[in-house]
Scaffold this motif. Sequence first.
Motif, PDB file in Angstrom:
ATOM      1  N   LEU A   4      10.240  -1.645  -8.450  1.00  0.00           N
ATOM      2  CA  LEU A   4       9.311  -2.157  -9.455  1.00  0.00           C
ATOM      3  C   LEU A   4       8.170  -2.902  -8.781  1.00  0.00           C
ATOM      4  O   LEU A   4       8.336  -3.485  -7.714  1.00  0.00           O
ATOM      5  CB  LEU A   4      10.040  -3.127 -10.392  1.00  0.00           C
ATOM      6  CG  LEU A   4      11.199  -2.575 -11.213  1.00  0.00           C
ATOM      7  CD1 LEU A   4      11.849  -3.704 -12.014  1.00  0.00           C
ATOM      8  CD2 LEU A   4      10.713  -1.503 -12.159  1.00  0.00           C
ATOM      9  N   SER A   5       7.040  -2.911  -9.410  1.00  0.00           N
ATOM     10  CA  SER A   5       5.931  -3.732  -8.925  1.00  0.00           C
ATOM     11  C   SER A   5       6.208  -5.167  -9.366  1.00  0.00           C
ATOM     12  O   SER A   5       6.956  -5.398 -10.325  1.00  0.00           O
ATOM     13  CB  SER A   5       4.610  -3.242  -9.513  1.00  0.00           C
ATOM     14  OG  SER A   5       4.572  -3.525 -10.903  1.00  0.00           O
ATOM     15  N   PRO A   6       5.625  -6.171  -8.705  1.00  0.00           N
ATOM     16  CA  PRO A   6       5.856  -7.564  -9.109  1.00  0.00           C
ATOM     17  C   PRO A   6       5.549  -7.842 -10.588  1.00  0.00           C
ATOM     18  O   PRO A   6       6.352  -8.509 -11.254  1.00  0.00           O
ATOM     19  CB  PRO A   6       4.960  -8.366  -8.162  1.00  0.00           C
ATOM     20  CG  PRO A   6       4.943  -7.533  -6.910  1.00  0.00           C
ATOM     21  CD  PRO A   6       4.921  -6.102  -7.420  1.00  0.00           C
ATOM     22  N   PRO A   7       4.433  -7.322 -11.153  1.00  0.00           N
ATOM     23  CA  PRO A   7       4.219  -7.571 -12.592  1.00  0.00           C
ATOM     24  C   PRO A   7       5.300  -6.945 -13.487  1.00  0.00           C
ATOM     25  O   PRO A   7       5.712  -7.550 -14.469  1.00  0.00           O
ATOM     26  CB  PRO A   7       2.848  -6.949 -12.871  1.00  0.00           C
ATOM     27  CG  PRO A   7       2.158  -6.914 -11.551  1.00  0.00           C
ATOM     28  CD  PRO A   7       3.251  -6.702 -10.542  1.00  0.00           C
ATOM     29  N   GLU A   8       5.751  -5.734 -13.110  1.00  0.00           N
ATOM     30  CA  GLU A   8       6.831  -5.102 -13.877  1.00  0.00           C
ATOM     31  C   GLU A   8       8.118  -5.912 -13.764  1.00  0.00           C
ATOM     32  O   GLU A   8       8.833  -6.097 -14.752  1.00  0.00           O
ATOM     33  CB  GLU A   8       7.099  -3.678 -13.369  1.00  0.00           C
ATOM     34  CG  GLU A   8       6.008  -2.678 -13.666  1.00  0.00           C
ATOM     35  CD  GLU A   8       6.253  -1.350 -12.960  1.00  0.00           C
ATOM     36  OE1 GLU A   8       5.898  -0.321 -13.564  1.00  0.00           O
ATOM     37  OE2 GLU A   8       6.788  -1.340 -11.829  1.00  0.00           O
ATOM     38  N   ALA A   9       8.396  -6.385 -12.564  1.00  0.00           N
ATOM     39  CA  ALA A   9       9.607  -7.183 -12.338  1.00  0.00           C
ATOM     40  C   ALA A   9       9.550  -8.497 -13.114  1.00  0.00           C
ATOM     41  O   ALA A   9      10.556  -8.922 -13.691  1.00  0.00           O
ATOM     42  CB  ALA A   9       9.790  -7.462 -10.846  1.00  0.00           C
ATOM     43  N   LEU A  10       8.393  -9.121 -13.139  1.00  0.00           N
ATOM     44  CA  LEU A  10       8.226 -10.364 -13.907  1.00  0.00           C
ATOM     45  C   LEU A  10       8.503 -10.102 -15.379  1.00  0.00           C
ATOM     46  O   LEU A  10       9.242 -10.854 -16.026  1.00  0.00           O
ATOM     47  CB  LEU A  10       6.810 -10.923 -13.731  1.00  0.00           C
ATOM     48  CG  LEU A  10       6.452 -12.125 -14.610  1.00  0.00           C
ATOM     49  CD1 LEU A  10       7.336 -13.321 -14.283  1.00  0.00           C
ATOM     50  CD2 LEU A  10       4.986 -12.480 -14.447  1.00  0.00           C
ATOM     51  N   HIS A  11       7.941  -9.039 -15.907  1.00  0.00           N
ATOM     52  CA  HIS A  11       8.139  -8.695 -17.317  1.00  0.00           C
ATOM     53  C   HIS A  11       9.617  -8.415 -17.605  1.00  0.00           C
ATOM     54  O   HIS A  11      10.173  -8.901 -18.597  1.00  0.00           O
ATOM     55  CB  HIS A  11       7.276  -7.479 -17.679  1.00  0.00           C
ATOM     56  CG  HIS A  11       7.412  -7.062 -19.098  1.00  0.00           C
ATOM     57  ND1 HIS A  11       6.922  -7.817 -20.143  1.00  0.00           N
ATOM     58  CD2 HIS A  11       8.010  -5.976 -19.650  1.00  0.00           C
ATOM     59  CE1 HIS A  11       7.210  -7.218 -21.279  1.00  0.00           C
ATOM     60  NE2 HIS A  11       7.864  -6.093 -21.012  1.00  0.00           N
ATOM     61  N   ARG A  12      10.258  -7.643 -16.744  1.00  0.00           N
ATOM     62  CA  ARG A  12      11.670  -7.299 -16.947  1.00  0.00           C
ATOM     63  C   ARG A  12      12.560  -8.540 -16.823  1.00  0.00           C
ATOM     64  O   ARG A  12      13.482  -8.715 -17.623  1.00  0.00           O
ATOM     65  CB  ARG A  12      12.108  -6.236 -15.955  1.00  0.00           C
ATOM     66  CG  ARG A  12      13.537  -5.752 -16.247  1.00  0.00           C
ATOM     67  CD  ARG A  12      13.982  -4.674 -15.320  1.00  0.00           C
ATOM     68  NE  ARG A  12      13.386  -3.401 -15.714  1.00  0.00           N
ATOM     69  CZ  ARG A  12      13.665  -2.255 -15.112  1.00  0.00           C
ATOM     70  NH1 ARG A  12      14.490  -2.227 -14.086  1.00  0.00           N
ATOM     71  NH2 ARG A  12      13.107  -1.142 -15.514  1.00  0.00           N
ATOM     72  N   ALA A  13      12.282  -9.391 -15.856  1.00  0.00           N
ATOM     73  CA  ALA A  13      13.076 -10.610 -15.677  1.00  0.00           C
ATOM     74  C   ALA A  13      12.897 -11.549 -16.870  1.00  0.00           C
ATOM     75  O   ALA A  13      13.865 -12.166 -17.336  1.00  0.00           O
ATOM     76  CB  ALA A  13      12.681 -11.312 -14.374  1.00  0.00           C
TER      77      ALA A  13
END
Length: 154
Positions: A4-13
């Motif tokens: 995942l990209s960092p923005p995607e990971a932030l959203h998922r987390a």
Amino acid sequence: MKRLSPPEALHRAAALCSKSEYCSTEIDDKLSAWGITPPDRETIIGRLTAEKFIDDQRFARLFARDKLRFNRWGKIKISYALQQKKIPASYIREALEQIDTTLYEQTLASLITAKARTLTDEDEYQRRNKIYRFALGHGFEPDLISRTLHLDTP
């Protein structure tokens, strides 16, 4: 699993944290599994903490309450589990102090009663020994177990 990209990971987390309580260590492990680099993990965890998605102090209180209520764990076992999740000692102490003493003692008493019903030993010494070890395994303090089993009376 795809990285995942960092923005995607932030959203998922953030989505995970909004559904259930997680500590920073658990989220860090998830971010690592998603292929996020350590500097990005720190940034994401910092943002989630600032926005109150992650709060290790709140996590410790809820974890302690739930483990007592649902798993019937004692304070020793709860403390070790929180230490494994790298929760600060001050948060652990506070969480354990907030456990209702009456509920805690009632939980131990019901645990002992339930265990006693399952034992078929005739020898009272062996029965008490098995119950004592069982309660120790659930993380209750030795002196509290002794008092509950009335072992401290002459």
